[in-house]
Motif scaffolding. Structure first.
Motif, mmCIF file in Angstrom:
data_model
loop_
_atom_site.group_PDB
_atom_site.id
_atom_site.type_symbol
_atom_site.label_atom_id
_atom_site.label_comp_id
_atom_site.label_asym_id
_atom_site.label_seq_id
_atom_site.Cartn_x
_atom_site.Cartn_y
_atom_site.Cartn_z
ATOM 1 N N ASN A 291 0.800 -1.225 0.000
ATOM 2 C CA ASN A 291 0.000 0.000 0.000
ATOM 3 C C ASN A 291 0.837 1.281 0.000
ATOM 4 O O ASN A 291 0.284 2.374 0.092
ATOM 5 C CB ASN A 291 -1.001 0.037 1.164
ATOM 6 C CG ASN A 291 -2.045 -1.050 1.048
ATOM 7 O OD1 ASN A 291 -2.349 -1.516 -0.043
ATOM 8 N ND2 ASN A 291 -2.586 -1.477 2.182
ATOM 9 N N ASP A 292 2.161 1.159 -0.118
ATOM 10 C CA ASP A 292 2.999 2.343 -0.286
ATOM 11 C C ASP A 292 2.903 2.854 -1.721
ATOM 12 O O ASP A 292 2.696 2.079 -2.663
ATOM 13 C CB ASP A 292 4.473 2.011 -0.008
ATOM 14 C CG ASP A 292 4.795 1.946 1.473
ATOM 15 O OD1 ASP A 292 3.914 2.271 2.287
ATOM 16 O OD2 ASP A 292 5.930 1.554 1.812
ATOM 17 N N LEU A 293 3.085 4.163 -1.886
ATOM 18 C CA LEU A 293 3.223 4.767 -3.201
ATOM 19 C C LEU A 293 4.704 4.743 -3.568
ATOM 20 O O LEU A 293 5.542 5.286 -2.842
ATOM 21 C CB LEU A 293 2.704 6.210 -3.190
ATOM 22 C CG LEU A 293 3.007 7.058 -4.438
ATOM 23 C CD1 LEU A 293 2.344 6.472 -5.675
ATOM 24 C CD2 LEU A 293 2.579 8.501 -4.223
ATOM 25 N N VAL A 294 5.036 4.102 -4.689
ATOM 26 C CA VAL A 294 6.424 4.001 -5.147
ATOM 27 C C VAL A 294 6.563 4.858 -6.397
ATOM 28 O O VAL A 294 5.781 4.713 -7.339
ATOM 29 C CB VAL A 294 6.809 2.542 -5.452
ATOM 30 C CG1 VAL A 294 8.298 2.444 -5.775
ATOM 31 C CG2 VAL A 294 6.456 1.632 -4.287
ATOM 32 N N MET A 295 7.566 5.718 -6.418
ATOM 33 C CA MET A 295 7.678 6.683 -7.511
ATOM 34 C C MET A 295 9.113 6.747 -8.052
ATOM 35 O O MET A 295 10.072 6.900 -7.298
ATOM 36 C CB MET A 295 7.260 8.076 -7.022
ATOM 37 C CG MET A 295 7.325 9.167 -8.076
ATOM 38 S SD MET A 295 6.770 10.764 -7.438
ATOM 39 C CE MET A 295 5.026 10.430 -7.195
ATOM 40 N N ASN A 296 9.229 6.602 -9.367
ATOM 41 C CA ASN A 296 10.475 6.902 -10.065
ATOM 42 C C ASN A 296 10.470 8.406 -10.290
ATOM 43 O O ASN A 296 9.788 8.900 -11.186
ATOM 44 C CB ASN A 296 10.542 6.139 -11.386
ATOM 45 C CG ASN A 296 11.809 6.405 -12.172
ATOM 46 O OD1 ASN A 296 12.495 7.400 -11.948
ATOM 47 N ND2 ASN A 296 12.123 5.521 -13.099
ATOM 48 N N ILE A 297 11.209 9.138 -9.469
ATOM 49 C CA ILE A 297 11.069 10.597 -9.492
ATOM 50 C C ILE A 297 11.508 11.209 -10.817
ATOM 51 O O ILE A 297 11.088 12.308 -11.161
ATOM 52 C CB ILE A 297 11.838 11.253 -8.324
ATOM 53 C CG1 ILE A 297 13.349 11.046 -8.464
ATOM 54 C CG2 ILE A 297 11.347 10.712 -6.999
ATOM 55 C CD1 ILE A 297 14.150 11.825 -7.435
ATOM 56 N N ALA A 309 1.077 -3.364 -4.322
ATOM 57 C CA ALA A 309 0.317 -4.438 -3.676
ATOM 58 C C ALA A 309 1.254 -5.452 -3.024
ATOM 59 O O ALA A 309 0.811 -6.501 -2.568
ATOM 60 C CB ALA A 309 -0.577 -5.130 -4.700
ATOM 61 N N TYR A 310 2.573 -5.113 -2.980
ATOM 62 C CA TYR A 310 3.571 -6.069 -2.512
ATOM 63 C C TYR A 310 4.511 -5.416 -1.507
ATOM 64 O O TYR A 310 4.742 -4.204 -1.523
ATOM 65 C CB TYR A 310 4.415 -6.583 -3.692
ATOM 66 C CG TYR A 310 3.617 -7.018 -4.890
ATOM 67 C CD1 TYR A 310 3.132 -8.315 -4.997
ATOM 68 C CD2 TYR A 310 3.334 -6.121 -5.928
ATOM 69 C CE1 TYR A 310 2.391 -8.722 -6.100
ATOM 70 C CE2 TYR A 310 2.596 -6.513 -7.036
ATOM 71 C CZ TYR A 310 2.136 -7.816 -7.109
ATOM 72 O OH TYR A 310 1.407 -8.197 -8.203
ATOM 73 N N ASN A 311 5.092 -6.261 -0.659
ATOM 74 C CA ASN A 311 6.255 -5.870 0.134
ATOM 75 C C ASN A 311 7.496 -6.169 -0.695
ATOM 76 O O ASN A 311 7.537 -7.168 -1.424
ATOM 77 C CB ASN A 311 6.322 -6.661 1.444
ATOM 78 C CG ASN A 311 5.155 -6.366 2.357
ATOM 79 O OD1 ASN A 311 4.760 -5.208 2.514
ATOM 80 N ND2 ASN A 311 4.584 -7.394 2.960
ATOM 81 N N GLY A 312 8.512 -5.337 -0.591
ATOM 82 C CA GLY A 312 9.721 -5.592 -1.373
ATOM 83 C C GLY A 312 10.703 -4.453 -1.273
ATOM 84 O O GLY A 312 10.687 -3.678 -0.297
ATOM 85 N N ILE A 313 11.556 -4.326 -2.281
ATOM 86 C CA ILE A 313 12.563 -3.268 -2.331
ATOM 87 C C ILE A 313 12.640 -2.709 -3.751
ATOM 88 O O ILE A 313 12.316 -3.388 -4.720
ATOM 89 C CB ILE A 313 13.962 -3.770 -1.901
ATOM 90 C CG1 ILE A 313 14.371 -5.024 -2.691
ATOM 91 C CG2 ILE A 313 14.012 -4.020 -0.409
ATOM 92 C CD1 ILE A 313 15.770 -5.511 -2.385
ATOM 93 N N VAL A 314 13.080 -1.450 -3.829
ATOM 94 C CA VAL A 314 13.294 -0.805 -5.128
ATOM 95 C C VAL A 314 14.587 -0.012 -5.075
ATOM 96 O O VAL A 314 15.183 0.168 -4.010
ATOM 97 C CB VAL A 314 12.133 0.146 -5.506
ATOM 98 C CG1 VAL A 314 10.849 -0.622 -5.743
ATOM 99 C CG2 VAL A 314 11.940 1.220 -4.442
ATOM 100 N N SER A 315 14.993 0.473 -6.234
ATOM 101 C CA SER A 315 16.213 1.268 -6.343
ATOM 102 C C SER A 315 16.213 2.416 -5.338
ATOM 103 O O SER A 315 15.174 3.059 -5.107
ATOM 104 C CB SER A 315 16.319 1.833 -7.764
ATOM 105 O OG SER A 315 17.272 2.878 -7.810
ATOM 106 N N PRO A 316 17.363 2.703 -4.731
ATOM 107 C CA PRO A 316 17.446 3.836 -3.788
ATOM 108 C C PRO A 316 17.214 5.180 -4.454
ATOM 109 O O PRO A 316 17.054 6.190 -3.770
ATOM 110 C CB PRO A 316 18.868 3.723 -3.221
ATOM 111 C CG PRO A 316 19.628 2.887 -4.192
ATOM 112 C CD PRO A 316 18.639 1.960 -4.812
ATOM 113 N N ALA A 317 17.186 5.209 -5.780
ATOM 114 C CA ALA A 317 16.908 6.469 -6.481
ATOM 115 C C ALA A 317 15.421 6.811 -6.466
ATOM 116 O O ALA A 317 15.039 7.925 -6.818
ATOM 117 C CB ALA A 317 17.405 6.386 -7.919
#
Length: 453
Positions: A291-297, A309-317
């Motif tokens: 439920n977090d908003l993930v954004m490629n700025i 809809a998932y738990n996980g990790i993304v690029s630190p950017a």
């Protein structure tokens, strides 16, 4: 279609046999690497795509160059040169250039030593068998970082028929490939229409609701909305999450304007290619909660974000935001991906070069969002998900048809350029070559990804 009268073994790992009249030569006997560099950097800038080949790329800002950057020292390309992205040769990023111009010095440029039809090798160097051959002779530990250096390319072998037959093969393939590309283009137009209808219905629902309300008001930010709906500044709806993975062992997530957020392991082959490649170690990547908003700025202005809809990790950017109010996060997902919101993100993004503009957290958080009562949110989400099914099914069917056509085209090209089909006696009518496998938007996205790598 008929085969040749006689064949001989090739003794090559990527093709078992070739017509008896064809030749096999080391690439070093057919090509030489060009070391010609631009002295002024004023020639037309070119771009290489695995889909469309060589195209003009006159707007440097679109591919991530700062406008002040000099192109002195870029590789000079002449018409009929073979251009190779050495890091993506295994994926078909090799093409003959129909233009004079320049390209990044990270690319390799080869010129023919003998009177060959370069378009024949354009087709040959992009078939799956050759790409696998290139891959097995590339250097690197992981696939996304493999490189086919010039000395390795020169040691490899190519097959080719007599020049007159090369010309006939090119004429025939240009004719047949154009017919298939026209069919693909027509189906892509239908997909674009369905996507437009989806966007229109979704935008209308999230900004106006799905039923008639008693009273409406005019707002400066979002136009006419139901009077009982609220407008919140984003800093009252979201908080930035800055949590880093210690080991990088969590599920790696991918973010795209096409699908929002999903596990990288679930991406199709095309989606994987159009995604920025991860680092060797994922330790230090940002943690994402459901439920977090993930954004490629850097691509927020293009819609590259979504509610996960998932738990996980993304690029630190990337930037991660968690929702602070009780709401249906699917409503926020649909709302944030409307053209109206994306245009706001475009306006508030910062940067000199178009491709490098970023929507920083302080700018995102000072923008506003519409938030209806939870009952209206639930109704809107239910309506959207039910009404869009018919479009999604139609789009999926068209994409399957496109995939079949692309497979047919790949098989045809492979069979013809390796001599498994004899096209010498086929009369080819005059025709206009059509090279439109992908949309301009997809081409721009691929170019951006290549530059970021």
């Amino acid at each position: 279609m008929k085969r040749y009268e006689a064949y001989k073994p090739s003794n090559l790992p990527w093709v078992a046999e070739i017509p008896s009249g064809w030749k096999i030569s080391k690439n070093s006997q057919l090509f030489r690497e060009s070391s010609e560099l631009s002295e002024k950097g004023e020639e037309p800038l070119l771009s290489l795509s695995q889909y469309t080949g060589i195209s003009y790329k006159s707007n440097a800002a679109k591919i991530g160059m700062r406008e002040a950057d000099s192109k002195i020292g870029y590789r000079v390309i002449h018409e009929d040169d073979i251009v190779m992205n050495i890091m993506l040769a295994w994926n078909g990023s090799t093409a003959v250039s129909p233009f004079d111009g320049i390209i990044s010095p990270a690319y390799a440029v080869y010129r023919q030593r003998t009177a060959l039809n370069p378009k024949y090798f354009h087709y040959l160097f992009r078939i799956p068998a050759i790409c696998s051959y290139f891959e097995s002779n590339s250097t690197g530990l992981i696939k996304s970082r493999l490189r086919l250096y010039s000395d390795s390319f020169m040691r490899l072998f190519s097959i080719f028929p007599p020049r007159e037959e090369q010309d006939q093969i090119v004429r025939y393939l240009d004719w047949q490939v154009s017919k298939i590309n026209r069919l693909i283009a027509a189906k892509r137009e239908k997909i674009a229409l369905f996507e437009e209808l989806k966007t229109h219905q979704t935008t209308d629902a999230v900004l106006h609701g799905v039923k008639q309300y008693k009273k409406y008001i005019e707002t400066q930010e979002f136009g006419r909305i139901p009077a009982h709906w609220q407008i919140y500044q984003n800093k009252r709806l979201f908080r930035e999450r800055v949590e880093h993975s210690k080991m990088g062992a969590e599920t790696l997530l991918s973010v795209s304007k096409h699908y929002g957020v999903k596990p990288s392991a679930d991406l199709t082959e095309d989606e994987q290619f159009a995604t920025i490649k991860p680092a060797l170690s994922l330790a230090g990547y940002k943690v994402v909660h459901k439920n977090d908003l993930v954004m490629n700025i850097m691509r927020a202005r293009n819609g590259s974000y979504g509610i996960s809809a998932y738990n996980g990790i993304v690029s630190p950017a990337y930037c991660i935001y968690y929702v602070t109010k009780n709401c249906n996060v699917k409503y926020l997902h649909y709302f944030l991906r409307t053209p109206h919101v994306k245009s706001l993100f475009e306006t508030y993004s910062s940067g000199i070069a178009e491709h490098r503009r970023r929507l920083y957290p302080e700018d995102f958080l000072r923008l506003a969002s519409v938030l209806p009562p939870i009952e209206d949110q639930n109704e809107i989400v239910e309506y959207i998900e039910q009404s869009l099914v018919k479009y999604d099914e139609a789009i999926a069917n068209l994409k399957r048809q496109i995939a079949c056509l692309q497979d047919m085209k790949t098989r045809l090209i492979s069979d013809v350029v390796t001599g498994q089909i004899d096209v010498r006696s086929i009369k080819v009518p005059d025709n206009e070559y059509i090279n439109n496998e992908i949309t301009e938007e997809e081409f721009e996205e691929e170019s951006e990804n290549n530059e970021e790598e």
